[in-house]
Design an enzyme around this catalytic site. Structure first.
Site, PDB file in Angstrom:
ATOM      1  CB  CYS A  33      -5.581  17.963  -7.228  1.00 41.10           C
ATOM      2  SG  CYS A  33      -7.033  18.356  -6.242  1.00 41.10           S
ATOM      3  CB  CYS A 103      -7.455  16.381   0.402  1.00 43.34           C
ATOM      4  SG  CYS A 103      -5.972  16.022  -0.545  1.00 43.34           S
TER       5      CYS A 103
HETATM    6 FE1  FES Z   1      -7.120  16.881  -4.749  1.00 43.83          FE
HETATM    7 FE2  FES Z   1      -6.877  15.450  -2.636  1.00 43.83          FE
HETATM    8  S1  FES Z   1      -5.519  15.540  -4.290  1.00 43.83           S
HETATM    9  S2  FES Z   1      -8.408  16.860  -3.067  1.00 43.83           S
END
Ligand code: FES
Length: 145
Positions: A33, A103
């Site tokens: 991400c 996360c």
């Molecule tokens: Fe990457 Fe939450 S989407 S840490």
């Protein structure tokens, strides 16, 4: 979809910032991400975490979990801080949606990285602490949620 506690810690995150001369500092990221977390710890001579601060370039769930994680480790011994797992943080926040569980790993791993740095600086071994990974998405693949 987010609990009130998550929203509160996202909107009013505790312990955001940096620290001069931290006892330990660790940075981890999630290559998938692109989010990054840096954790600073101030640990006194008795091994008690006096202060914890974080900075993140991350999503709302990463902000909320780091905020809660820093609150939970403050005042704790190093061994107690190791028990502040991502699951413990999620419980304290009344849960996270399944797609956001990773996360919370960012917060846990950043604490471990900061503790690892502290141990290295002081030439000590922290029992139960494994060398942290700098990219949490590597070990995400091994774990199923
Ligand atoms: Fe990457 Fe939450 S989407 S840490």
């Amino acid at each position: 979809m987010y609990s009130e506690k998550v929203m509160d810690h996202f909107q009013n995150p505790r312990n955001v910032g940096e620290m001069e001369n931290p006892s330990g500092v660790g940075t981890v990221g999630n290559a998938k991400c692109g989010d990054i977390m840096r954790m600073f710890l101030d640990i006194d001579e008795n091994g008690i975490i006096q202060e914890a601060k974080f900075k993140t370039f991350g999503c709302g769930a990463a902000v909320a979990t780091s905020s809660m994680a820093t609150e939970l480790v403050k005042g704790k011994t190093i061994q107690e801080a190791l028990e502040v797992t991502n699951k413990a943080v999620m419980e304290a926040l009344d849960g996270l949606p399944p797609v956001k569980v990773h996360c919370s790993l960012l917060a846990e791993e950043a604490i471990h990285a900061a503790l690892w740095d502290y141990a290295e600086k002081n030439g000590i071994t922290i029992e139960g602490l494994q060398k942290p990974v700098s990219d949490i998405s590597e070990h995400e693949e091994e774990e199923e949620y």
